[in-house]
Scaffold this motif. Structure first.
Motif, PDB file in Angstrom:
ATOM      1  N   TYR A  51       0.651  -1.766  -0.117  1.00 24.65           N
ATOM      2  CA  TYR A  51       0.035   0.072  -0.270  1.00 24.65           C
ATOM      3  C   TYR A  51       0.845   1.320   0.266  1.00 24.65           C
ATOM      4  CZ  TYR A  51      -4.118  -3.119   1.743  1.00 24.65           C
ATOM      5  OH  TYR A  51      -4.448  -3.809   1.560  1.00 24.65           O
ATOM      6  N   GLY A  71      -2.867   4.912   1.739  1.00 23.51           N
ATOM      7  CA  GLY A  71      -4.263   3.020   2.017  1.00 23.51           C
ATOM      8  C   GLY A  71      -4.752   2.442   0.987  1.00 23.51           C
ATOM      9  N   LYS A  95      -2.137  -4.631   6.386  1.00 24.07           N
ATOM     10  CA  LYS A  95      -3.173  -3.969   6.436  1.00 24.07           C
ATOM     11  C   LYS A  95      -3.391  -3.624   7.779  1.00 24.07           C
ATOM     12  CE  LYS A  95      -6.628  -1.086   4.334  1.00 24.07           C
ATOM     13  NZ  LYS A  95      -7.397  -0.569   3.209  1.00 24.07           N
ATOM     14  N   GLU A 150      -2.763  -2.025  10.807  1.00 20.11           N
ATOM     15  CA  GLU A 150      -3.586   0.100  11.547  1.00 20.11           C
ATOM     16  C   GLU A 150      -4.455  -0.257  12.294  1.00 20.11           C
ATOM     17  OE1 GLU A 150      -7.160  -0.579   8.296  1.00 20.11           O
ATOM     18  OE2 GLU A 150      -5.918   0.996   7.175  1.00 20.11           O
TER      19      GLU A 150
END
Length: 910
Positions: free
Chosen positions: A198, A202, A760, A764
């Motif tokens: 990414y 994002g 991801k 996150e």
């Protein structure tokens, strides 16, 4: 940790200076360009810059006069003493560090080793790139405030030059957050895995070499090859179907073409009639438009004539009104004329009264002469003594006459001077300022020092001719310059006229014109008396030694002459009888003289009233002339409007002709409208649009059919050509292989996408938890800042919010609301920036003591705010060392510490 001492040589503008610092608050003062900031820069360079650097900032510190910059700094930290010396001389530069430990042992370091030891002792961040050149300086940018930093948000400065993570570590240790410690490595690994797939925003990365990006590229190429072969097979099958379909459609079109050609011809003929009618309609509409223009033209002429008549009527009304004003003004002038006759009559009556009194006075004098002469005649023999009396009387009268300087010529000149003085005084009064004072309460008002003593409700006025100062109470003075550019010359003319008038009065010894006139009249009377006495003496003794008999004869002749003179003054209004006693005659004579003075004043007043009336009459006549001029202008306009109406009638005929012509034009217009309506009705019955569409549709259908047949024939030829190509051999085998390659590539993409989603989710989650932890450990910093703000703003409640990079998001005050840092004033930015840095310094000092440097950081702080921040500086200085520079020596004296003056420091070094 604190800096104990420094010595700077040949550094920028500094020649040789040595400074000792205490552990608490230190203030270095001096005027601008005295070298305060250079001293701070020298200390910073000694702690952070490589001595062999050739950077531009190092070249800029070399004095213009030559020399090699060198700096020595002694620091106390963790029980040890560090003495660093650096000589900035390019490749020949030298760095040495002497460390004296608490147990008395001493270490010596040089070069890059010295930089590494001092960097570790001071808490700098790790070096990167070339040895000795750190990318950041730990927490130091938060506590080292240069002149360029004093209006900056501390968070912005840290994010650009400092190491927010180093402050994060301190805060994390206080808050017990492991995410800012070793947990940061896990976040970093997750971030690296995340960035394989990414971008920072994002989205999937398209960076060359990214595994998912490469797998998708391979899948897209396999899919493209597979779809290409599928399309080829589909095209082959479609071409076979199209070959039979095209052949059938061409045969069907060949059957329809004759009918379409016949239908198109019929539609074209039907539409030709519509086009013919449309041409006739255009001509009819053009004629209709011409007729409408003619009707409008004729109507415009009638309207113009009506406008002229209305204009004439309005001008006649205005002229009549102006003539009435003229008549009214003439009546007023006539009334003034009648008033003037009355005033003139009053003047004449005053003149008559004065003349009658003068005749009465002369008659009395002549009668007195008669009585005196008769007395002398009766006692001529006894008049020797009387002769002496006459001579004495002559001398007395001559003496009185010599004491009176005013005669009729002097009085006339004096009257001219008085008139000139009155004219200039009137001009001065007109140009002067008239001040009126009205007091709503007791007020002390002074006009050039004179108190008016106004009480509530009083009203007073003053005329101001000279520049004057008006004072109100003890708090306000108003300078008044009356008049315009000519006031000075008017004032000078009035002063000159007044002086000339007063000088003339002084020369004559009179108090006024009336007094001078009275003196002149008295002089005339005395001269008359003197002449009479002289005559009497001459009558008695012509040569003073002559015979009295001759004198007697002369007296008799004198009596006859006096009687004749007395009788000449007799009129119908005079008294019939005169007193026989001289004293009674003398009393009446004095009464007559008083009446004569009153009559003279009455005559002067009547003449002034007549003159005022004549001035007003002249103004009325000027107004009448203006009214007559306006009336004449209206008459000319009325005459011009009437002439325009006559010209219009002459050019276009009378109203009846114009009306008749208009009616004919309107009838013709109606006929043309009817013709247009007939054509439009016929066209409407024919449905022109339908016929046009039918013609176009039939033609288009025929043309489209022909084009369609041509296209079908072309498509048929193309299909036949494609079916005969040789690249269709082995098509099914190649298609099956492409299907397998695509399915394998699709499976690889799915695997990498699942891996990307996992990376991801992990990144996150860790980032969110770390941000939450950051928010928690920002609380101690916010508490420290709000504590100082509470002391700074006194009774107000102040709160702050920080972003994750320690930038000030908002400052909120209970009275003023919330502000972003950039919305604050210059002084407020300096004050808030210093307070935040002091709070950071206190927070960091709980784990690592250190000094704070403020280079003229409060230059734009007002005295009241400085008082508040001075207390905070004194308080914080008990916890750590603070070194301040300033050009405001007197104000910083309030800090209560001994100020180090740059002038004195430089002199000591010399």
């Amino acid at each position: 940790m604190h800096i104990e001492w420094t010595r700077v040589r040949e550094f920028g503008t500094l020649g040789d200076i040595e400074v000792e610092f205490s552990e608490g608050l230190n203030v270095v003062s001096g005027p601008n360009e005295a070298g305060k900031s250079t001293l701070m820069q020298a200390i910073w360079f000694a702690l952070t810059r490589r001595c062999t650097s050739k950077a531009e900032e190092i070249r800029n510190i070399v004095p213009n006069t030559g020399g090699t910059p060198s700096v020595e700094v002694r620091i106390g930290a963790d029980g040890a003493r560090y003495e660093m010396e650096k000589v900035f001389d390019g490749q020949s530069g030298r760095a040495s560090l002497r460390v004296e430990h608490e147990d008395g042992s001493i270490d010596q370091h040089a070069g890059e080793e010295a930089d590494e030891v001092i960097r570790e002792a001071l808490g700098f961040g790790e070096a990167s790139g070339r040895t000795g050149v750190p990318e950041h300086f730990g927490f130091w940018p938060a506590v080292w405030v240069g002149q360029d930093d004093r209006q900056l948000d501390p968070g912005k400065h840290l994010s650009e030059e400092g190491d927010p993570d180093s402050i994060s570590s301190v805060l994390a240790q206080i808050g017990g957050d492991v995410m800012a410690g070793s947990g940061a490595e896990i976040v970093e690994q997750a971030r690296e895995e995340y960035e394989k797939f990414y971008t920072g925003s994002g989205n999937y990365t398209s960076r060359s070499g990214a595994p998912l990006h490469e797998a998708k590229s391979d899948r897209d190429r396999a899919e493209e090859r597979f779809e290409e072969l599928k399309d080829r097979r589909r095209s082959y099958e479609e071409d076979l179907d199209a070959l039979g379909r095209l052949q059938g459609e061409i045969e069907r079109l060949d059957e329809q073409l004759p009918d379409l050609e016949e239908e198109a011809e019929e539609a074209r003929e039907a539409f030709e009639r519509v086009e013919t009618l449309q041409g006739e309609l255009e001509k009819a509409e053009s004629r209709l438009e011409t007729a409408e223009s003619e009707v409008e033209r004729l109507q415009s002429k009638l309207n113009r004539r009506e406008d002229l008549r209305e204009e004439i009527e309005e001008l006649e009304s205005k002229l009549e009104e102006k003539q009435n004003e003229v008549a009214d003004k003439e009546e007023i002038i006539e009334s003034h004329r009648e008033e003037r006759a009355e005033l003139k009559k009053a003047v004449e009556e005053a003149e008559d009264r004065k003349e009658a009194i003068e005749r009465k006075e002369r008659r009395l004098r002549a009668h007195l002469d008669v009585l005196r002469a008769e007395e002398r005649l009766q006692s001529i023999d006894e008049r020797a003594d009387e002769l002496s009396n006459f001579k004495d009387r002559r001398a007395e009268l001559a003496g009185e006459i010599s004491g009176i300087g005013a005669d009729e010529e002097d009085v006339a000149e004096l009257e001219e001077l008085k008139e000139e003085r009155d004219r200039t005084q009137t001009r001065l009064e007109t140009a002067a300022a008239q001040l009126r004072f009205r007091a709503d309460e007791d007020t002390d008002v002074r006009v050039d020092g004179e108190s008016l003593g106004l009480r509530e409700g009083d009203e007073k006025a003053r005329r101001i001719e000279e520049p004057t100062t008006i004072g109100v109470g003890a708090s306000l003075e108003i300078d008044i310059e009356p008049g315009g550019e000519d006031l000075a010359s008017i004032r000078e003319s009035a002063r000159s006229a007044q002086e000339a008038y007063e000088e003339a009065l002084a020369e004559l010894g009179a108090e006024s014109v009336a007094d001078a006139r009275s003196q002149s009249q008295r002089k005339q009377r005395l001269e008359s008396d003197l002449e009479s006495v002289k005559e009497q003496i001459e009558d008695l003794v012509p040569d003073e030694d002559g015979d009295l008999q001759e004198a007697r004869a002369r007296i008799e002749r004198k009596i006859d002459g006096a009687k004749e003179k007395r009788e000449s003054y007799v009129d119908s209004e005079s008294e019939d009888s005169l007193p026989t006693e001289e004293e009674e005659v003398q009393g009446r004579l004095e009464e007559a003289e008083e009446d004569l003075g009153a009559a003279s004043k009455e005559l002067e007043a009547a003449r002034e009233a007549l003159q005022t009336h004549d001035s007003k009459t002249q103004a009325l006549r000027e107004e009448l002339q203006q009214l007559l001029a306006r009336a004449e202008s209206l008459e000319e306009s009325l005459e011009a409007a009437g002439q325009s109406l006559e010209d219009h009638v002459e050019e276009h005929g009378p109203d009846e002709t114009l009306t008749e012509t208009l009616e004919k034009a309107e009838n013709d217009l109606e006929e043309k409208k009817e013709r247009v309506e007939e054509i439009e009705s016929e066209l409407e019955d024919l449905s022109p649009e339908d016929l046009r569409e039918r013609k176009n549709r039939a033609a288009d259908a025929l043309e489209a059919t022909k084009e369609e047949r041509t296209d079908l024939k072309s498509d048929l030829d193309k299909v036949q050509g494609r079916l005969e190509r040789g690249d269709l051999r082995g098509l099914h085998g190649r298609l099956e292989q492409a299907r397998q390659d695509f399915e394998e590539a699709e499976a690889e993409v799915s695997r990498l996408e699942r891996q990307a989603e996992a990376a991801k989710l992990l990144y996150e989650t860790l980032t969110e938890k770390r941000s939450e932890a950051r928010r928690k450990y920002l609380a101690p910093l916010r508490e420290k800042v709000e504590e100082l703000l509470g002391r700074f703003f006194s009774a107000e409640r102040a709160t702050v919010e920080f972003d994750e990079e320690f930038g000030l998001s908002t400052l909120s005050r209970s009275t003023d609301g919330s502000f972003e840092f950039d919305q604050l004033s210059t002084g407020a930015k300096q004050q808030i920036s210093v307070l935040i840095r002091l709070a950071m310094a206190r927070l960091i000092a709980e784990k690592r003591p250190h000094p704070v440097f403020l280079d003229d950081a409060l230059s734009d702080t007002d005295p009241d705010r400085f008082e508040a921040i001075a207390n905070i500086l004194r308080s914080v200085a008990r916890e750590m060392q603070i070194i301040m520079t300033t050009c405001h020596h007197d104000r910083h004296r309030r800090l209560g510490v001994t100020t180090k003056r740059m002038e004195a420091l430089c002199q000591q070094s010399q």
